[in-house]
Motif scaffolding. Structure first.
Motif, PDB file in Angstrom:
ATOM      1  N   TRP A 169      -2.009  -5.781  -5.327  1.00 50.75           N
ATOM      2  CA  TRP A 169      -2.609  -4.642  -5.390  1.00 50.75           C
ATOM      3  C   TRP A 169      -2.625  -3.577  -6.573  1.00 50.75           C
ATOM      4  O   TRP A 169      -3.630  -2.651  -6.643  1.00 50.75           O
ATOM      5  N   HIS A 198      -4.168  -3.695   0.467  1.00 44.07           N
ATOM      6  CA  HIS A 198      -4.305  -5.143  -0.105  1.00 44.07           C
ATOM      7  C   HIS A 198      -2.983  -6.051   0.007  1.00 44.07           C
ATOM      8  O   HIS A 198      -1.595  -5.355   0.136  1.00 44.07           O
ATOM      9  N   HIS A 254      -6.256  -2.945  -8.139  1.00 44.49           N
ATOM     10  CA  HIS A 254      -7.005  -2.103  -7.452  1.00 44.49           C
ATOM     11  C   HIS A 254      -6.404  -0.634  -7.228  1.00 44.49           C
ATOM     12  O   HIS A 254      -7.035   0.215  -6.419  1.00 44.49           O
ATOM     13  N   ALA A 302      -3.793   2.380  -1.471  1.00 43.84           N
ATOM     14  CA  ALA A 302      -4.095   1.448  -2.255  1.00 43.84           C
ATOM     15  C   ALA A 302      -3.170   0.135  -2.108  1.00 43.84           C
ATOM     16  O   ALA A 302      -3.592  -1.139  -1.846  1.00 43.84           O
TER      17      ALA A 302
END
Length: 312
Positions: A297, A291, A300, A287
């Motif tokens: 990030w 990003h 997310h 993840a």
């Protein structure tokens, strides 16, 4: 709530993103700029806090304007900061360039080389919330050894995770007490390294196998990351395996290893077995890579975080 200590380096990262790295004696125009706290321990603490744990950063920041900026970012992201440094400590600034085409990062930083962090005063660590797991990155040796001495008498004893990006001499002291040594694939034990667990052959006999070398120096389990390739793990008891990371397009690799270590520490603190903790950490690191930016990030992360409940 599980409690984790993250012991080691804090920096202030000034991150520029550009279409391509500059050539020698060339300037390029950045397409994005971010300023955030950095360093292995600090970034790992931010990750653990985002996953719902109580993250305590034991580090050296000082009182200068650079430290104020780094501390504000850490506290904004839920990290409790225990600063061992005095007013004259100069916090390192890291210059980071992220290549927009590949997501790869280049870093220039003094790390902890220009200002040595002192050990905390006797009794100061006792005032902190008792940790379930302690992560050590080895960047401030006096601080690491002081925490190591505290762990030796702590009851109950917390588990110890070692963040090993590259070899540091203090690792000869840290590996023998590591419950999990989390290493990069660049980690190599030098021929002259020794330790309580090295035995007659010593780690030098093990060549380029960082898992075997770390186990020979006393670590109870070892995890080695290989970028986008599967993560290896092995224990002193002989168990071993690999865990594949989710495949994502790499947009920004800055701090991916730190995110892995923070998530691994948080998962272990919640009682996860090593293979499950590695799988959770690999998902969080993916993840991070997917990003752009040092903090964006965090919104997310896999929801809800797939962490087990703390054990009573």
């Amino acid at each position: 709530m599980a409690v984790c200590w993250f012991v080691g380096l804090t920096t202030l990262d000034v991150v520029h993103r550009a279409d391509a790295p500059p050539a020698r004696n060339q300037k390029v125009t950045a397409t994005r700029q971010d300023v955030a706290a950095g360093g292995p321990a600090a970034n790992a603490a931010v990750t653990a806090a985002a996953l719902g744990g109580r993250a305590v950063l034991v580090s050296a920041l000082g009182a200068g304007p650079v430290a104020v900026a780094a501390g504000a970012d850490l506290r904004e992201h839920g990290v409790e900061v225990f600063d061992v440094a005095g007013a004259g400590f100069a916090l390192a600034v890291s210059a980071v360039l992220v290549d927009d085409a590949t997501g790869e990062r280049s870093v220039v930083s003094p790390d902890g080389a220009l200002a040595r962090a002192p050990a905390p005063a006797p009794g100061e660590l006792d005032a902190l919330p008792h940790p379930d797991v302690v992560l050590l990155d080895g960047h401030h040796p006096a601080l690491a050894r002081a925490v190591l001495a505290w762990i030796a008498t702590a009851s109950p004893r917390p588990r110890v995770v070692l963040d090993g990006g590259r070899w540091r001499p203090v690792f000869a002291d840290l590996l023998p007490v590591a419950d999990v040594a989390a290493l990069s694939d660049d980690f190599r034990v030098p021929p002259d390294a020794g330790g309580a667990g090295a035995g007659e052959a010593g780690a030098a006999e093990l060549g380029d196998d960082p898992l075997a070398a770390a186990l020979a120096l006393g670590a109870r389990a070892v995890v080695v990351t290989h970028g986008a390739d599967p993560v290896e793990w092995r224990t002193a008891a002989g168990a071993a395996g690999t865990v594949a990371a989710p495949r994502v397009e790499a947009r920004d690799t800055l701090g991916a290893g730190d995110a892995f270590h923070g998530a691994l520490t948080a998962a272990l603190a919640h009682g996860a077995a090593l293979p499950a903790a590695v799988a959770q950490a690999a998902g969080v690191a993916s993840a991070r890579v997917a990003h752009v930016g040092p903090r964006a990030w965090l919104t997310h992360l896999p929801q809800p975080p797939q962490l087990p409940l703390p054990q009573p």
